[in-house]
Scaffold this motif. Sequence first.
Motif, PDB file in Angstrom:
ATOM      1  N   GLN A   1      50.850  42.451  38.759  1.00 29.49           N
ATOM      2  CA  GLN A   1      50.183  43.531  38.120  1.00 29.49           C
ATOM      3  C   GLN A   1      48.628  43.435  37.926  1.00 29.49           C
ATOM      4  OE1 GLN A   1      52.426  42.890  34.179  1.00 29.49           O
ATOM      5  NE2 GLN A   1      50.352  42.544  33.187  1.00 29.49           N
ATOM      6  N   PHE A   2      47.971  44.285  37.705  1.00 32.61           N
ATOM      7  CA  PHE A   2      46.553  44.325  37.458  1.00 32.61           C
ATOM      8  C   PHE A   2      46.268  45.527  36.502  1.00 32.61           C
ATOM      9  CE2 PHE A   2      42.077  45.913  38.677  1.00 32.61           C
ATOM     10  CZ  PHE A   2      41.573  44.774  38.272  1.00 32.61           C
ATOM     11  N   ILE A   3      45.314  44.924  35.486  1.00 33.54           N
ATOM     12  CA  ILE A   3      45.029  45.959  34.363  1.00 33.54           C
ATOM     13  C   ILE A   3      43.647  45.551  33.936  1.00 33.54           C
ATOM     14  CG2 ILE A   3      45.585  46.704  31.974  1.00 33.54           C
ATOM     15  CD1 ILE A   3      48.231  45.474  32.382  1.00 33.54           C
ATOM     16  N   SER A   4      42.639  46.549  33.907  1.00 35.76           N
ATOM     17  CA  SER A   4      41.285  46.139  33.545  1.00 35.76           C
ATOM     18  C   SER A   4      40.626  47.562  33.197  1.00 35.76           C
ATOM     19  CB  SER A   4      40.357  45.677  34.968  1.00 35.76           C
ATOM     20  OG  SER A   4      39.292  45.276  34.679  1.00 35.76           O
ATOM     21  N   LEU A   5      39.458  47.199  32.265  1.00 36.20           N
ATOM     22  CA  LEU A   5      38.642  48.286  31.902  1.00 36.20           C
ATOM     23  C   LEU A   5      37.552  48.083  33.048  1.00 36.20           C
ATOM     24  CD1 LEU A   5      38.087  47.523  27.966  1.00 36.20           C
ATOM     25  CD2 LEU A   5      39.050  49.641  29.189  1.00 36.20           C
ATOM     26  N   VAL A   6      36.991  49.301  33.305  1.00 39.13           N
ATOM     27  CA  VAL A   6      35.866  49.385  34.547  1.00 39.13           C
ATOM     28  C   VAL A   6      34.654  50.049  33.880  1.00 39.13           C
ATOM     29  CG1 VAL A   6      35.235  50.144  36.999  1.00 39.13           C
ATOM     30  CG2 VAL A   6      37.849  49.852  36.171  1.00 39.13           C
ATOM     31  N   ASN A   7      33.555  49.554  34.044  1.00 40.95           N
ATOM     32  CA  ASN A   7      32.318  49.942  33.736  1.00 40.95           C
ATOM     33  C   ASN A   7      31.889  51.097  34.904  1.00 40.95           C
ATOM     34  OD1 ASN A   7      29.652  50.743  33.215  1.00 40.95           O
ATOM     35  ND2 ASN A   7      28.884  48.671  32.838  1.00 40.95           N
ATOM     36  N   PRO A   8      31.984  52.490  34.351  1.00 42.28           N
ATOM     37  CA  PRO A   8      31.883  53.361  35.306  1.00 42.28           C
ATOM     38  C   PRO A   8      30.251  53.666  35.476  1.00 42.28           C
ATOM     39  CG  PRO A   8      31.797  54.390  33.232  1.00 42.28           C
ATOM     40  CD  PRO A   8      32.052  52.891  33.203  1.00 42.28           C
ATOM     41  N   GLU A   9      29.365  53.053  34.908  1.00 43.78           N
ATOM     42  CA  GLU A   9      28.008  53.154  35.082  1.00 43.78           C
ATOM     43  C   GLU A   9      27.461  54.769  35.047  1.00 43.78           C
ATOM     44  OE1 GLU A   9      26.143  50.164  38.167  1.00 43.78           O
ATOM     45  OE2 GLU A   9      28.310  50.545  39.266  1.00 43.78           O
ATOM     46  N   LYS A  10      28.187  55.278  33.806  1.00 47.25           N
ATOM     47  CA  LYS A  10      27.924  56.591  33.523  1.00 47.25           C
ATOM     48  C   LYS A  10      28.509  56.965  32.213  1.00 47.25           C
ATOM     49  CE  LYS A  10      29.554  58.489  37.247  1.00 47.25           C
ATOM     50  NZ  LYS A  10      29.829  59.482  38.426  1.00 47.25           N
ATOM     51  N   PRO A  11      27.914  57.809  31.681  1.00 51.48           N
ATOM     52  CA  PRO A  11      28.674  58.233  30.184  1.00 51.48           C
ATOM     53  C   PRO A  11      29.936  58.758  30.245  1.00 51.48           C
ATOM     54  CG  PRO A  11      26.741  59.811  30.602  1.00 51.48           C
ATOM     55  CD  PRO A  11      26.720  58.632  31.768  1.00 51.48           C
TER      56      PRO A  11
END
Length: 453
Positions: A35-45
């Motif tokens: 499994q892989f679970i992560s928040l991701v910084n989208p570099e946009k609001p």
Amino acid sequence: MYAILDIETTGGQYNEEGITEIAIYKFDGHEIVDQFISLVNPEKPIQPFVVKLTGINNAMLRSAPKFYEVAKRIIEITEGCVLVAHNAAFDYRILSTEFRRLGYTYKKSTLCTIELAKKLIPEQPSYSLGKLVRSLGIPIADRHRANGDAMATMKLFRLLLSKDSEKEIVKSYVKTEVKAGILPKLLDIVESLPSKIGIYYIHNEKGDVIYIGKSKNIKKRVNQHFTGTSPKSKKIQREVFTVTFEETGNELVALLKESEEIKINKPIYNRAQRKTLFQWALYAEKDSKGYIILKISKFDGRKKEITSFTSLQEGRKTLFKITEEYNLCQKLNGLYDTKKGCFQYDVKTCFGACIEKEKPEDYNKRVNEFIDQNTFLNNNMIIIDKGRSHDERSAILIENGVYKGYCFYGLNYQINNIEILKKLIIPMQNNRDTKNIIQGYLRKRKVMKVVTF
């Protein structure tokens, strides 16, 4: 192998969205293997309405990894997998777009649980993930978060695999493997199988099912096919490409699934099992003196049978047990040829019907008691037995004497709610074979519980 995927995004204009959270469960059709679970910084609001929906805000993502930092892990965990998502077109488009921004072409086969559910669980009031899984008794936590939605999608997909009696999902997966050029050897196939009870499906290179079997030990039974010297075993060894399987937790579900799926899929090496296995039947008829006798004879569709057997030997053995258990007469039931009293009478377990010492009406009460206890006529019952894991049970539903199907359920409220149980049930044919499989199993073996309603 399947990669169950859910993505949360920033919202915004088409193809300009960014990923804020991703969850992937690698699923082998039976259990989660990675499994892989992560928040991701989208570099946009993030759009305000999305913040309200998911609870994910810009502050939470400032220290989260950017997509390029998790891209390699996503490629690794989805390698060799079919992507599965609820509204797969959306998740696949978002993921492919992110990879395209990095200059990488990301291509995968996909399966959409919305489309599968519409086909396999028709006429639901809603196919949105939350409403659908709740109506099916599937627990869901952290709605509108990637981890919670991906886990609910995995549980839904597992249910859909069980309901896919024509094996269209598995066949399409096997075809994907063929295109990838994977050619496992027989030993590799055997090593990949569990030593557990269930059903196995032998596929050729086209993905077609050429043989269906059931076993208490799938690995051992398939190995026997691959080492056998009979003409059928040799043909299977030449044509096999892969073997898929479904654990059933108990033999009764395995027997019912095998009978049903052979009739539906008509595998070329199951020809003998396409016809009924039960060639002998038990009938009740009155003799000239008014006694109801029980008689084993060849199946006759014009007569009403009580139960059936695969052989005359099995039928006679069962009739001996019935005669002893209900204090019936061996002579009347054709098990003891004599002009005098039967053996049961000599040992005081027959009350003398053979010599007309017992009245027909008294004798017939016990015969009718046996018949009532061994037919499903107008019965409503749930047969509960072991499931595929320690925290699961199987349920077989019989309603108004008709076999409806089976399901698996967790140890929670589902079994107490008949309407939810009916939604979980994998519909199966009610026919002579299924009735006799259930009767024979209950006659010979113990199940955990039988609930009447």
